[in-house]
Design an enzyme around this catalytic site. Sequence first.
Site, short mmCIF file in Angstrom:
data_model
loop_
_atom_site.label_atom_id
_atom_site.label_comp_id
_atom_site.label_asym_id
_atom_site.label_seq_id
_atom_site.Cartn_x
_atom_site.Cartn_y
_atom_site.Cartn_z
N LYS A 248 0.86 -1.20 0.00
CA LYS A 248 0.00 0.00 0.00
C LYS A 248 0.89 1.24 0.00
CE LYS A 248 -3.40 2.61 2.76
NZ LYS A 248 -4.39 2.59 3.85
N ASP A 253 -2.65 10.09 3.72
CA ASP A 253 -4.06 9.72 3.79
C ASP A 253 -4.80 10.71 4.68
OD1 ASP A 253 -6.53 8.55 3.91
OD2 ASP A 253 -5.91 6.81 5.11
N LYS A 260 -10.30 12.67 8.16
CA LYS A 260 -9.91 12.17 9.48
C LYS A 260 -9.96 13.30 10.49
CE LYS A 260 -6.77 8.52 7.91
NZ LYS A 260 -7.51 7.39 8.48
N ASP A 271 1.31 6.08 5.70
CA ASP A 271 0.36 5.21 5.03
C ASP A 271 0.96 4.55 3.77
OD1 ASP A 271 -2.08 4.02 5.41
OD2 ASP A 271 -3.20 5.48 4.23
N ASP A 330 -12.26 7.14 3.26
CA ASP A 330 -11.10 6.86 4.10
C ASP A 330 -10.71 5.39 4.05
OD1 ASP A 330 -9.02 7.45 5.76
OD2 ASP A 330 -10.21 7.55 7.60
N GLU A 332 -9.55 3.89 1.60
CA GLU A 332 -9.00 4.09 0.26
C GLU A 332 -7.91 3.07 -0.09
OE1 GLU A 332 -7.83 5.49 2.90
OE2 GLU A 332 -5.73 5.04 2.56
N ARG A 334 -7.62 -0.08 0.35
CA ARG A 334 -8.12 -1.31 -0.29
C ARG A 334 -8.52 -1.06 -1.74
NH1 ARG A 334 -12.67 -1.92 4.30
NH2 ARG A 334 -11.04 -0.85 5.45
N1 BES Z 1 -4.58 4.40 6.63
C1 BES Z 1 -5.74 4.10 7.38
C2 BES Z 1 -5.51 3.03 8.44
C3 BES Z 1 -4.63 3.42 9.59
C4 BES Z 1 -5.18 3.89 10.74
C5 BES Z 1 -3.26 3.23 9.53
C6 BES Z 1 -4.38 4.23 11.81
C7 BES Z 1 -2.47 3.54 10.60
C8 BES Z 1 -3.02 4.04 11.73
C9 BES Z 1 -6.85 3.58 6.45
O1 BES Z 1 -6.85 4.08 5.17
C10 BES Z 1 -8.14 3.99 7.09
O2 BES Z 1 -8.36 5.17 7.20
N2 BES Z 1 -8.95 3.02 7.49
C11 BES Z 1 -10.20 3.30 8.12
C12 BES Z 1 -11.20 2.32 7.58
C13 BES Z 1 -12.61 2.65 7.91
C14 BES Z 1 -13.08 3.89 7.17
C15 BES Z 1 -13.51 1.49 7.55
C16 BES Z 1 -10.02 3.12 9.61
O3 BES Z 1 -9.26 2.26 10.03
O4 BES Z 1 -10.62 3.90 10.36
ZN ZN Z 2 -4.98 4.69 4.45
ZN ZN Z 3 -7.90 5.95 5.01
#
Ligand code: BES
Ligand code: ZN
Ligand code: ZN
Length: 481
Positions: A248, A253, A260, A271, A330, A332, A334
């Site tokens: 990834k 992000d 966020k 990220d 968010d 994203e 995947r």
């Molecule tokens: N990059 C984040 C995941 C992440 C969170 C990495 C904290 C490192 C530390 C990912 O893109 C994300 O934002 N995931 C969301 C998914 C949700 C919207 C289903 C999440 O984990 O909140």
């Molecule tokens: Zn992310």
């Molecule tokens: Zn994200």
Amino acid sequence: MKIELVKEINNDFPTLYFIHNQSEDNYLPSEIKEKIDQLINKKRFEQKLDNIATIDIDEFTYLVVSLGEIEDLEDHDFRVALYKALKKAKEYKFENLNVVVPKLDSLSLTIKKIATMLYISLYDFDKYRTLKPAHSFKKINIVSSNIGLAQQNALTEGVILGEANSITRKLVDTPPNVLNAKEMARIVQKIGKKSGFEVDIYKEEKIAKLGMNSYLAVAAGSANRPRLIVMRYFGDKENKEILGFVGKGLTYDSGGYNLKPASGLLTMKMDMGGAAAVIGAMQAIAKAKLEVNVVAVVAACENSISSTSYRPDDILTTMSGKTVLCENTDAEGRLTLIDAITYIQREEKVNKIVDIATLTGAAGRTIGNVAAVTVSNCDDFYQNYQNASVDADERVWRMPIFKEYREQIKTEIADYKNIGGDPGAITAAVFLEAFVEDKRPWIHVDIAPVAYQEKEIGYYSKGATGYGAISLYELAKSEQK
Ligand code: BES
Ligand code: ZN
Ligand code: ZN
């Protein structure tokens, strides 16, 4: 810093010894052993894990690190003890050091480990500090009375892995205003040239032609345009098997329209930790000239907010032909990964896939910041990764795929949706699984909990850890025919 494997200690250097309850009587020089015994008698030193004694005899300084009871000593403990000892050596501003190899498992393995740990322990991201640290090591001798070809090779491999960890960390620590997709591509090209793997960089036009619309949707909001980075290393041309890595590569992000909160934004430069791990691993695999074929792909881009951004409600037609409803911008990572997975299967013809990604906050809530969460569709392949992660001292914990989870990513108006609810780390993995074709062995490694640490932990300083690069290298090594 120069590292050398030598037979005898250099008397001009301070010396680091490790002792444990079963150290051989002649391991420590007698005058040091006497001093240690005196300290123990005066209760100023205890033979417990991580205790360090500093001993001065004439103008010579010795650091004696206790590993405690050898029966209880885990590989991780030894690495942390070495890290702490080196921290002490830095405090004392030693410029040179002898590290005397203790008798542990195999001599070669211990040498390899020490070499790698020197890099991991001494890593310092100082590029953007105008006041550079006053101290750095010039020379470290790894001292072993027995040095043959196996030990020399172990040193070389240990250094390669240390360098892989460092480059991975450096990429992750580099701020997002500097490390955008274009810059990442430039760095990968440089690394490929130097270490010996092929690099192709695809710009937007080609990405669109490939039909990678899910990836392009995530990239749509940023003035920093995407780059599809393809790395190819063919170390066993007779063999048709190709191992595939997908990392990834979100250089930042923000969450997009599903912005966020402030606390979640800070550190989101990390990220691209999966991409960095894959890049570090490719460097190591090529440098070690492993006899294995590996192709790695990074769909690098930035998740930003603007009038050109993708939105919740968008339906995307992915490279696979399947459609995905974006319910949350968010989620994203995947969306970039599924197109990268389709690309690596269809265009690069890999037989097995490992994807590694800072994918979900849920992973950390499940396992804490001490392990990656993994999912796989193949027990045998997974076992190899599990073994590799033990060699690398990069912990993993496997989660199940129960078929109910597969229902959670379905929707009436498209083939899939990009969020599947709890358990978040698994439903994210199941979403990726839907794009794995022909039941190819596949492993998903969610490194969100471990790619970046808010404060020092174990032998990692605050910031990027470089997690994953060494495991991927060890996996590739185990896949050699
Ligand atoms: N990059 C984040 C995941 C992440 C969170 C990495 C904290 C490192 C530390 C990912 O893109 C994300 O934002 N995931 C969301 C998914 C949700 C919207 C289903 C999440 O984990 O909140
Ligand atoms: Zn992310
Ligand atoms: Zn994200």
